[in-house]
Design an enzyme around this catalytic site. Structure first.
Site, mmCIF file in Angstrom:
data_model
loop_
_atom_site.group_PDB
_atom_site.id
_atom_site.type_symbol
_atom_site.label_atom_id
_atom_site.label_comp_id
_atom_site.label_asym_id
_atom_site.label_seq_id
_atom_site.Cartn_x
_atom_site.Cartn_y
_atom_site.Cartn_z
ATOM 1 N N THR A 6 32.973 37.278 51.230
ATOM 2 C CA THR A 6 34.136 36.489 51.666
ATOM 3 C C THR A 6 35.464 37.185 51.347
ATOM 4 O O THR A 6 36.523 36.685 51.704
ATOM 5 C CB THR A 6 34.144 35.122 50.945
ATOM 6 O OG1 THR A 6 34.038 35.383 49.528
ATOM 7 C CG2 THR A 6 32.995 34.247 51.374
ATOM 8 N N GLY A 7 35.420 38.321 50.656
ATOM 9 C CA GLY A 7 36.643 38.980 50.199
ATOM 10 C C GLY A 7 37.285 39.858 51.264
ATOM 11 O O GLY A 7 36.769 39.984 52.385
ATOM 12 N N ARG A 39 32.393 29.425 44.383
ATOM 13 C CA ARG A 39 33.434 28.768 45.214
ATOM 14 C C ARG A 39 33.040 28.777 46.688
ATOM 15 O O ARG A 39 33.463 27.937 47.461
ATOM 16 C CB ARG A 39 34.784 29.482 45.057
ATOM 17 C CG ARG A 39 35.436 29.337 43.710
ATOM 18 C CD ARG A 39 36.756 30.111 43.669
ATOM 19 N NE ARG A 39 36.561 31.558 43.671
ATOM 20 C CZ ARG A 39 36.303 32.286 42.579
ATOM 21 N NH1 ARG A 39 36.241 31.691 41.413
ATOM 22 N NH2 ARG A 39 36.109 33.595 42.647
ATOM 23 N N SER A 40 32.253 29.783 47.074
ATOM 24 C CA SER A 40 31.907 29.937 48.494
ATOM 25 C C SER A 40 30.465 29.531 48.790
ATOM 26 O O SER A 40 29.984 29.719 49.914
ATOM 27 C CB SER A 40 32.099 31.395 48.919
ATOM 28 O OG SER A 40 33.383 31.835 48.609
ATOM 29 N N ARG A 91 31.993 54.597 38.857
ATOM 30 C CA ARG A 91 32.566 55.774 39.538
ATOM 31 C C ARG A 91 32.579 57.042 38.706
ATOM 32 O O ARG A 91 32.403 58.138 39.227
ATOM 33 C CB ARG A 91 34.007 55.470 39.981
ATOM 34 C CG ARG A 91 34.096 54.509 41.133
ATOM 35 C CD ARG A 91 35.556 54.222 41.434
ATOM 36 N NE ARG A 91 35.697 53.152 42.396
ATOM 37 C CZ ARG A 91 36.796 52.401 42.486
ATOM 38 N NH1 ARG A 91 37.821 52.605 41.695
ATOM 39 N NH2 ARG A 91 36.854 51.435 43.386
ATOM 40 N N CYS A 133 40.663 53.040 46.707
ATOM 41 C CA CYS A 133 41.195 53.226 48.066
ATOM 42 C C CYS A 133 42.225 54.356 48.164
ATOM 43 O O CYS A 133 42.237 55.114 49.134
ATOM 44 C CB CYS A 133 41.800 51.928 48.575
ATOM 45 S SG CYS A 133 42.673 50.987 47.317
ATOM 46 N N GLN A 152 51.324 51.368 47.906
ATOM 47 C CA GLN A 152 50.079 50.647 48.161
ATOM 48 C C GLN A 152 50.325 49.198 48.598
ATOM 49 O O GLN A 152 51.084 48.459 47.973
ATOM 50 C CB GLN A 152 49.196 50.677 46.902
ATOM 51 C CG GLN A 152 48.779 52.093 46.529
ATOM 52 C CD GLN A 152 47.864 52.184 45.322
ATOM 53 O OE1 GLN A 152 48.048 53.069 44.480
ATOM 54 N NE2 GLN A 152 46.873 51.328 45.216
ATOM 55 N N SER A 167 46.894 44.206 50.063
ATOM 56 C CA SER A 167 45.454 43.977 50.256
ATOM 57 C C SER A 167 44.627 44.831 49.305
ATOM 58 O O SER A 167 43.453 44.543 49.081
ATOM 59 C CB SER A 167 45.036 44.252 51.705
ATOM 60 O OG SER A 167 45.329 45.586 52.041
ATOM 61 N N LYS A 178 42.651 56.305 37.685
ATOM 62 C CA LYS A 178 41.545 56.329 38.659
ATOM 63 C C LYS A 178 41.801 57.418 39.704
ATOM 64 O O LYS A 178 40.906 58.195 40.043
ATOM 65 C CB LYS A 178 41.442 54.979 39.388
ATOM 66 C CG LYS A 178 40.827 53.875 38.558
ATOM 67 C CD LYS A 178 40.827 52.581 39.365
ATOM 68 C CE LYS A 178 40.541 51.388 38.485
ATOM 69 N NZ LYS A 178 40.750 50.107 39.157
ATOM 70 N N HIS A 237 47.731 51.954 52.909
ATOM 71 C CA HIS A 237 48.442 52.610 51.808
ATOM 72 C C HIS A 237 49.091 53.901 52.322
ATOM 73 O O HIS A 237 48.459 54.668 53.077
ATOM 74 C CB HIS A 237 47.476 53.016 50.694
ATOM 75 C CG HIS A 237 46.851 51.867 49.950
ATOM 76 N ND1 HIS A 237 47.249 50.551 50.092
ATOM 77 C CD2 HIS A 237 45.852 51.858 49.029
ATOM 78 C CE1 HIS A 237 46.522 49.789 49.288
ATOM 79 N NE2 HIS A 237 45.664 50.548 48.645
HETATM 80 N N1 NAP Z 1 40.971 45.950 48.483
HETATM 81 C C1 NAP Z 1 40.850 47.267 48.562
HETATM 82 O O1 NAP Z 1 41.643 47.967 49.244
HETATM 83 C C2 NAP Z 1 39.725 47.958 47.831
HETATM 84 C C3 NAP Z 1 39.534 49.337 48.022
HETATM 85 C C4 NAP Z 1 38.511 49.996 47.333
HETATM 86 C C5 NAP Z 1 37.695 49.273 46.498
HETATM 87 N N2 NAP Z 1 37.907 47.938 46.330
HETATM 88 C C6 NAP Z 1 37.007 47.197 45.447
HETATM 89 O O2 NAP Z 1 36.227 46.317 46.260
HETATM 90 C C7 NAP Z 1 35.927 45.130 45.529
HETATM 91 C C8 NAP Z 1 36.371 43.903 46.335
HETATM 92 O O3 NAP Z 1 37.775 43.934 46.507
HETATM 93 P P1 NAP Z 1 38.532 42.916 47.461
HETATM 94 O O4 NAP Z 1 39.877 43.502 47.652
HETATM 95 O O5 NAP Z 1 37.721 42.584 48.652
HETATM 96 O O6 NAP Z 1 38.655 41.617 46.522
HETATM 97 P P2 NAP Z 1 38.767 40.073 46.944
HETATM 98 O O7 NAP Z 1 39.435 39.902 48.256
HETATM 99 O O8 NAP Z 1 39.372 39.397 45.772
HETATM 100 O O9 NAP Z 1 37.237 39.601 47.106
HETATM 101 C C9 NAP Z 1 36.378 39.461 45.997
HETATM 102 C C10 NAP Z 1 35.019 39.023 46.471
HETATM 103 O O10 NAP Z 1 34.142 38.952 45.337
HETATM 104 C C11 NAP Z 1 33.506 37.666 45.338
HETATM 105 N N3 NAP Z 1 33.123 37.276 43.983
HETATM 106 C C12 NAP Z 1 33.946 36.938 42.961
HETATM 107 N N4 NAP Z 1 33.206 36.573 41.887
HETATM 108 C C13 NAP Z 1 31.919 36.685 42.250
HETATM 109 C C14 NAP Z 1 30.676 36.433 41.584
HETATM 110 N N5 NAP Z 1 30.629 36.005 40.337
HETATM 111 N N6 NAP Z 1 29.530 36.657 42.278
HETATM 112 C C15 NAP Z 1 29.560 37.095 43.551
HETATM 113 N N7 NAP Z 1 30.700 37.341 44.244
HETATM 114 C C16 NAP Z 1 31.864 37.141 43.589
HETATM 115 C C17 NAP Z 1 34.539 36.753 45.939
HETATM 116 O O11 NAP Z 1 33.943 35.530 46.354
HETATM 117 P P3 NAP Z 1 34.808 34.181 46.551
HETATM 118 O O12 NAP Z 1 35.506 34.302 47.864
HETATM 119 O O13 NAP Z 1 33.763 33.116 46.555
HETATM 120 O O14 NAP Z 1 35.748 34.078 45.407
HETATM 121 C C18 NAP Z 1 34.998 37.625 47.104
HETATM 122 O O15 NAP Z 1 34.045 37.606 48.137
HETATM 123 C C19 NAP Z 1 36.630 45.276 44.166
HETATM 124 O O16 NAP Z 1 35.715 45.800 43.235
HETATM 125 C C20 NAP Z 1 37.717 46.290 44.445
HETATM 126 O O17 NAP Z 1 38.100 47.025 43.287
HETATM 127 C C21 NAP Z 1 38.895 47.259 46.987
#
Ligand code: NAP
Length: 352
Positions: free
Chosen positions: A9-10, A37-38, A97, A137, A164, A167, A221, A250
């Site tokens: 869902t993220g 939550r989801s 990583r 990212c 950055q 998102s 990082k 970014h």
């Molecule tokens: N955003 C970027 O540009 C980016 C780039 C590279 C790597 N990342 C990495 O990718 C990952 C996700 O990032 P995001 O930006 O998509 O974050 P996000 O929008 O906050 O989404 C987080 C996701 O994790 C889920 N989640 C939270 N707690 C959980 C649990 N206990 N069990 C299972 N699922 C759970 C959330 O579910 P709910 O909706 O139910 O809360 C949601 O689906 C992170 O590790 C981040 O560091 C992100």
């Protein structure tokens, strides 16, 4: 492949599902996981409605490939369980990583490491060796641009400053930018929850937490992951990471000193023929990389697209072999979801 997505869902998870569908990833079955939550929420995929589940012991027993797009804590706990259940894991968190025995992969740059690992045969690999990490990212787009310079002229020193988007901190952070912007325009009080200060109409020179040496965790990082992916453990690299009030993509200002002397024409030629990178560099026509140049602009923006865009390419004459350029990429696609799917496609090709 029997595929599972954790964090469906993220911001990254949603993009991952879109790209899996668009690229017709070979999916036999799909399970989607998120937080409680989801739980029970339905997510559409390929004309079907799939119910979102919570993670439970044994939930990966029927998965061949699990994408983790949740948090470091979720990956630390559940990714080893998925691998122990026999699945390949592609993890986008920072949990693994920098582990020496876990490959950190950007397919165009160091995909060969993954192919070597797959060639050893699944049965020869320990569960931990079936975990593959995707980088931060900001690191992804940087190493795509640096790898050809390393190959042709050697890298002596790199200085990068990032711009950055919100998102990069997840979907709730995008909402914070939108609600704060509306509040400022309407003259209302604003509250900052996810960022250390107001992000509306502001740039924040802090991403992550501060370390003793004055750098931030995000800057660490970028530096450490770049060294690992480029295979140069002692690469001299310095990063400053800044959050800017945009939604997606970014930007990075990059200054490179190479070991050998080069001509700008030779660099241009290398970048013109590079997989995954688009040279967008006609400053006289106001053409250079941007995330979202506007709906009516004739300039192709990086947001919603797969490539790393590179422009403002010019010599840095303050040193002997210096180069300046500007890169922009969609952090949710090449910076996370697309990169993970490209890793998944390598697995499908090798073992499918
Ligand atoms: N955003 C970027 O540009 C980016 C780039 C590279 C790597 N990342 C990495 O990718 C990952 C996700 O990032 P995001 O930006 O998509 O974050 P996000 O929008 O906050 O989404 C987080 C996701 O994790 C889920 N989640 C939270 N707690 C959980 C649990 N206990 N069990 C299972 N699922 C759970 C959330 O579910 P709910 O909706 O139910 O809360 C949601 O689906 C992170 O590790 C981040 O560091 C992100």
């Amino acid at each position: 492949m029997r595929v599972s997505v954790v964090g469906a869902t993220g911001a990254v998870g949603q993009r991952l599902l879109e790209i899996l569908e668009a690229r017709a990833f070979p999916i036999r079955s799909l399970r989607l996981f998120a937080s409680d939550r989801s739980d029970g929420k339905f997510i559409s995929f390929s004309g079907r409605s799939i119910r979102c589940e919570v993670l439970t012991p044994g939930c990966f027993f029927e998965s061949d490939l699990v994408f983790f797009d949740a948090s470091d804590a979720v990956s630390e706990k559940w990714a080893p369980q998925a691998a122990a259940a026999g699945a390949w894991v592609v993890d986008n968190s920072a949990a693994f990583r920098l582990d020496v025995d876990i490959p950190l992969i950007v397919p165009e740059v160091n995909g060969g490491i993954l192919i070597e690992r797959i060639k050893r045969g699944v049965s020869a690999l320990s569960p931990r060796e079936r975990i593959i990490a995707g980088p931060n990212c900001s690191t992804v787009q940087l190493v795509v641009a640096l790898a050809p310079l390393r190959d042709h002229w050697g890298l002596r020193r790199v200085v990068v400053s990032t711009y950055q988007s919100t998102s990069g901190a997840g979907s709730a952070a995008m909402s914070e930018l939108q609600s704060q912007t509306a509040a400022v325009l309407e003259g209302r009080e604003i509250a900052s929850q996810l960022f250390p200060h107001s992000i509306a109409f502001n740039c924040i020179p802090q991403i992550g937490s501060f370390k003793d040496d004055g750098t931030t965790s995000e800057e660490q990082k970028i530096m450490q992951e770049s060294r690992k992916i480029l295979g140069i453990p002692d690469l001299r690299i310095s990063a400053t990471a800044v959050r800017v009030p945009t939604l997606v993509s970014h930007g990075e200002s990059v200054n490179v000193e190479c070991e050998k002397v080069f001509s700008i024409e030779a660099v241009r030629k290398v970048y013109q023929n590079l997989m995954g990178l688009v040279l967008q560099d006609q400053p006289e026509d106001k053409i250079y990389p941007m995330g979202f140049p506007g709906a009516k602009s004739t300039v192709e923006g990086a947001s919603g697209r797969d490539a790393v865009y590179l422009g403002r390419l010019r010599l840095d004459t303050s040193v002997e072999s210096g180069l300046n350029f500007w890169i922009v990429a969609d952090n949710l696609r090449k910076g996370a979801a697309l990169n993970a799917i490209q890793i998944g496609e390598m697995l499908v090709q090798a073992i499918g």
